[in-house]
Design a protein around this motif. Structure first.
Motif, PDB file in Angstrom:
ATOM      1  N   ARG A 627       0.860  -1.179   0.000  1.00 15.18           N
ATOM      2  CA  ARG A 627       0.000   0.000   0.000  1.00 15.18           C
ATOM      3  C   ARG A 627       0.889   1.219   0.000  1.00 15.18           C
ATOM      4  O   ARG A 627       1.642   1.453   0.941  1.00 15.18           O
ATOM      5  CB  ARG A 627      -0.912   0.010   1.223  1.00 15.18           C
ATOM      6  N   GLY A 628       0.798   2.009  -1.079  1.00 17.15           N
ATOM      7  CA  GLY A 628       1.654   3.172  -1.200  1.00 17.15           C
ATOM      8  C   GLY A 628       3.112   2.762  -1.312  1.00 17.15           C
ATOM      9  O   GLY A 628       3.481   1.867  -2.075  1.00 17.15           O
ATOM     10  N   SER A 629       3.971   3.392  -0.512  1.00 19.24           N
ATOM     11  CA  SER A 629       5.395   3.071  -0.520  1.00 19.24           C
ATOM     12  C   SER A 629       5.746   1.991   0.480  1.00 19.24           C
ATOM     13  O   SER A 629       6.916   1.674   0.669  1.00 19.24           O
ATOM     14  CB  SER A 629       6.210   4.341  -0.201  1.00 19.24           C
ATOM     15  N   SER A 630       4.732   1.404   1.141  1.00 15.29           N
ATOM     16  CA  SER A 630       4.977   0.397   2.167  1.00 15.29           C
ATOM     17  C   SER A 630       4.636  -0.983   1.637  1.00 15.29           C
ATOM     18  O   SER A 630       3.613  -1.176   0.977  1.00 15.29           O
ATOM     19  CB  SER A 630       4.137   0.710   3.409  1.00 15.29           C
ATOM     20  N   GLY A 631       5.506  -1.950   1.966  1.00 10.51           N
ATOM     21  CA  GLY A 631       5.222  -3.326   1.579  1.00 10.51           C
ATOM     22  C   GLY A 631       4.258  -4.014   2.510  1.00 10.51           C
ATOM     23  O   GLY A 631       3.798  -5.123   2.234  1.00 10.51           O
ATOM     24  N   GLY A 632       3.926  -3.388   3.613  1.00 12.11           N
ATOM     25  CA  GLY A 632       2.986  -3.928   4.586  1.00 12.11           C
ATOM     26  C   GLY A 632       2.865  -2.942   5.724  1.00 12.11           C
ATOM     27  O   GLY A 632       3.525  -1.900   5.753  1.00 12.11           O
ATOM     28  N   HIS A 633       2.034  -3.265   6.700  1.00  7.52           N
ATOM     29  CA  HIS A 633       1.939  -2.360   7.835  1.00  7.52           C
ATOM     30  C   HIS A 633       1.303  -3.066   9.024  1.00  7.52           C
ATOM     31  O   HIS A 633       0.627  -4.090   8.888  1.00  7.52           O
ATOM     32  CB  HIS A 633       1.144  -1.093   7.482  1.00  7.52           C
TER      33      HIS A 633
END
Length: 823
Positions: A627-633
């Protein structure tokens, strides 16, 4: 005599006699003056009446006037003579002070003042015309004197003769009538050619609804998640509808209500609910409509809005509601606008003031740490606020923009301040008598008094128009804005205008559960979702969702179910709808196995450290979906609403932020570039702890292993330097705390002492995360395996998984060099 000695009676100096104040002229003196003035006016009337026959004979016999003309001019001369005496005597005799007198003298003094004002204006007008006419006649005489000469009498008669010739000439008469009619029309036509489009576009934004015209389908019960504002509004509206007994008991109904709160919290929805349930007209206008191109148009819009509201109130029983959305666009502090500065209260900074990234306000730039609290929700809802701008059709908007680009200074609209001034006047004057009625009453009474013919009363019959009564229409104002109250103009928010302030909060977990109860009750769903545990879980995993987003989630879940041929949607449909609303449609991107496992280990480090150390918070989501620049959160929310946080809670935030890097160190012996955002966030939080909140690092308890205090202090200093060395290597300087004026983090990082404290906090928190993951390696692997298999975990799935691991904080001797991480 010293200060401690008290003077005897004989030693005391003589006190001066109290001064006698002179009583002002009142009572007897004022009454005598009023009586003398009354005698003087009657004497002047008698003189005018006695000389009237001689003046009539002079006109009728000597002048050869007709009988009617002589009588009319004689009466006019008597009245004018009487008025002249009134004006001249007032130049030399002061008005009596009749304060407190409510009898006949006060009433006669009022009539005499009105007569003097009327005839003073009449004689000033006559003198002005006479002077101008004489100057014009003398100019004619001077000009004619060079061309053959003319008598002074002919010069004074020339203007009159010219006007008579023009009046007798049909062409000149018709031309005069044409100009008298066409010039005003041409003036207004030119005005509307230039100003008309903008004025029309502004008026079009004023929407007026009469009862029965429109139904928004919103009732007071449909407004959820705002229990306190609803109850407050219920009390106010009850007084609006049936407050006659309240006013008879001495109370005063609120004239205006101000809704305060972030966008998307239900302010406009509650206003619509009031309009639907309150059987009266409803006028709505956005505050941005007052931001007009030219000065004065905003004033016209306010005047038109007030006229429309009064007209509708008169038609529908005397009540009308005016709703001004985004009233801060017109109601900002005038001084703040003049200085170009907004005034806002000093508040304690939060993490989200410095660490708020992406559309969902992650606390790190990579977007994989989301922490819900009230400050986060306020920032998130404020970020969703639309841009305030007057909405015009495209051609008119282009015209307005061009005019703004070329207009001379002073031509622009002034930021709606003219509209604000007029709005304040309107809100104060909603009950004042009609201007036309006041003007007519004043002029009729003045003419009757100045004529000296119509008596004030005949017996008990009063021959004057009564004072204009106050308006009976009740206009109630509702304003909505999403800025602090201190930013608004105090003249707008004071009692008597919008003095009642109703605050709306961003929906917390309990509020979101209340909203889900509303929207799930309108759609077909699996009965399993009606269990209180599921409703509570739904509220937990929808952090930052507004009522509109929750409604969209329910509708989208039903869409998915119908597309698959099912009549009802279930839990998985809701989860899919939530992720779609937040992050869009799944792109189907799949990691290569090595990278997927590394990202899963990374997020598992966050989840494990957060679950163990963040006792006041609970995990709501764990995902490796990009999501966006993140591979997870990993997302967490507060179990209970909090106003402030303790040091150990902020230290737990640091451990949570650095948990991913610690997991990478434990499993891979090195860290990836994916920890950059975590280090940036941790450095900012540590800087705020040291520089803003007074939370310095604490020395670990080393027990009773030392024989002397000096040895203990030496070991503690060595241990803190070791923590500082680790933290210095972790400290982010590329994107946090640039050393520039006005940057609080830069100021903290630029101080060597504070910088050392920040490094020690970072070192302590990283070691705590490292030792926890090292001691629970199998549990972290288990979380990563489940995450790789399911990709996303929500609510109880995350909590139950973490609870099942039986995570424990290991006991580590900080002096044992073998246990320290290598960074």
């Amino acid at each position: 005599m010293t200060l401690l000695e008290q003077p005897t009676r004989g030693d005391q100096p003589e006190q001066p006699e109290p001064r006698q104040l002179k009583a002002p002229m009142f009572a007897d003196d004022a009454r005598q003056l009023a009586e003398q003035w009354r005698v003087l006016t009657r004497l002047a009337t008698g003189v005018a009446i006695l000389t009237a026959p001689f003046f009539f004979l002079l006109l009728y016999q000597v002048g050869g006037w007709t009988l009617a003309a002589a009588i009319f001019v004689t009466l006019l001369a008597v009245v004018m003579f009487r008025g002249l005496v009134e004006v001249l005597t007032r130049k030399f005799i002061p008005y009596p002070s009749l304060f407190g007198d409510e009898g006949r003298l006060r009433e006669e003094d009022l009539i005499s003042r009105r007569r003097a004002w009327f005839w003073r204006r009449v004689f000033k007008f006559i003198i002005t015309i006479a002077v101008l006419y004489s100057a014009f006649a003398l100019l004619i005489w001077v000009v004619k004197a060079f061309g053959g000469g003319i008598s002074i009498g002919d010069a004074f008669a020339a203007p009159v003769n010219w006007m008579q010739d023009q009046a007798n000439d049909p062409n000149s008469r018709y031309q005069f009538i044409y100009l008298a009619i066409s010039l005003p029309i041409l003036f207004f036509v030119n005005f509307f050619i230039f100003m008309g489009p903008l004025l029309y576009a502004g008026i079009r934004q004023i929407s007026a609804f009469e009862p029965g015209d429109a139904d928004w389908g919103v009732r007071l019960d449909d407004v959820r998640g705002q229990a306190e504002p609803k109850e407050e509004i219920r009390r106010i509206v009850n007084l609006w509808q049936s407050g006659d007994d309240f006013e008879r008991a001495g109370g005063k109904r609120e004239r205006g209500v101000l809704f305060l709160g972030p966008p998307g919290t239900g302010k406009t929805m509650l206003a619509k609910a009031i309009a639907t349930g309150f059987n009266c007209p409803f006028v709505s206008i956005p505050g941005s409509a007052f931001a007009q191109t030219f000065i004065g148009i905003d004033v016209v819009l306010v005047m038109y809005m007030a006229w429309r509201a009064r007209r509708l109130a008169t038609k529908w029983g005397g009540q009308c509601i005016v709703f001004i959305d985004e009233i801060d666009a017109v109601g900002m502090r005038r001084q703040a606008l003049a200085d170009g500065l907004g005034m806002s209260p000093a508040v304690v900074p939060t993490i989200h003031d410095y660490c708020f990234y992406g559309p969902y306000g992650a606390i790190n730039p990579t977007g994989d740490l989301i922490l819900e609290d009230e400050a986060w929700r306020n920032r998130l809802f404020a970020a969703r606020a639309p841009e305030r701008r007057a909405v015009y059709p495209a051609p008119i908007q282009r015209f307005s923009d061009k005019v703004r680009g070329y207009a001379m200074p002073g031509m622009m609209g002034g930021g709606g301040q003219g509209g604000l001034q007029q709005l304040l006047v309107v809100m104060d004057g909603v009950t004042t008598p009609k201007a036309s009625r006041r003007f007519f009453t004043n002029r009729m009474n003045t003419w009757m008094d100045a004529s000296y013919i119509v008596p004030q009363r005949i017996g008990a019959l009063r021959l004057r128009l009564p004072p204009a009564p106050a308006r009976t229409e009740q206009i109630y104002f509702i304003g909505a804005c999403n800025v602090p109250l201190e930013v608004l103009d105090p003249a707008l928010t004071r009692p008597g205008r919008m003095g009642r302030h109703v605050r709306f909060r961003t929906p917390n977990k309990d509020d979101r559960q209340d909203i889900f109860d509303l929207y799930l009750g309108k759609v077909m769903h699996d009965p399993e979702l009606d269990r209180p545990e599921k409703r509570e879980e739904l509220a937990r995993i929808t952090m930052g969702h507004s009522p509109a987003m929750i409604e969209q989630v329910c509708s989208m879940a039903l869409t998915v179910a119908h597309h698959e041929g099912r009549e009802r949607f279930d839990w998985q449909d809701l989860v899919d709808a939530i992720t779609t609303v937040e992050a869009g449609i799944d792109t189907g991107f799949k990691y290569i196995p090595e990278e997927g496992r590394a990202i899963a280990i990374h997020e598992a480090g966050h989840a494990v450290t957060g679950h163990v150390f963040q006792k006041g918070r609970i995990s709501t989501r764990l995902t490796i979906r990009p999501r966006g620049s993140s591979g997870g959160h990993h997302a967490m929310g507060e179990k209970d609403e909090r106003f402030a946080h303790w040091r150990h809670e902020m230290f737990a935030n640091l451990i949570w932020s650095l948990g991913a890097m610690a997991a990478e160190k434990v499993f891979y012996g090195e860290n990836s570039t994916g920890v950059g955002g975590d280090l940036s966030s941790a450095t900012a939080v540590a800087g705020l702890m040291v520089g803003s909140w007074g939370m310095a690092p604490e020395v670990p308890d080393l027990g009773d292993r030392f024989e002397s205090e000096a040895e203990r202090e030496k070991a503690e200093r060595r241990l803190m330097r070791k923590f500082e060395k680790v933290g210095t290597q972790l400290m982010a300087r590329a994107s946090v705390g640039a050393a520039s004026t006005g940057d609080p983090l830069g100021a903290v990082l630029g101080d060597p002492t504070k910088r050392a404290m920040i490094a020690q906090l970072l070192g302590q928190s990283f070691c705590a995360a490292y030792w926890l993951i090292e001691g629970n390696r199998e549990g972290v692997e288990r979380v990563a395996d489940v995450l790789i298999e399911k990709r996303e975990l929500f609510g109880d799935e995350v909590v139950n998984l973490l609870d099942s691991l039986n995570l424990r904080i290991p006991e580590v001797d900080p002096l044992d060099e073998s246990r320290w991480p290598k960074v």
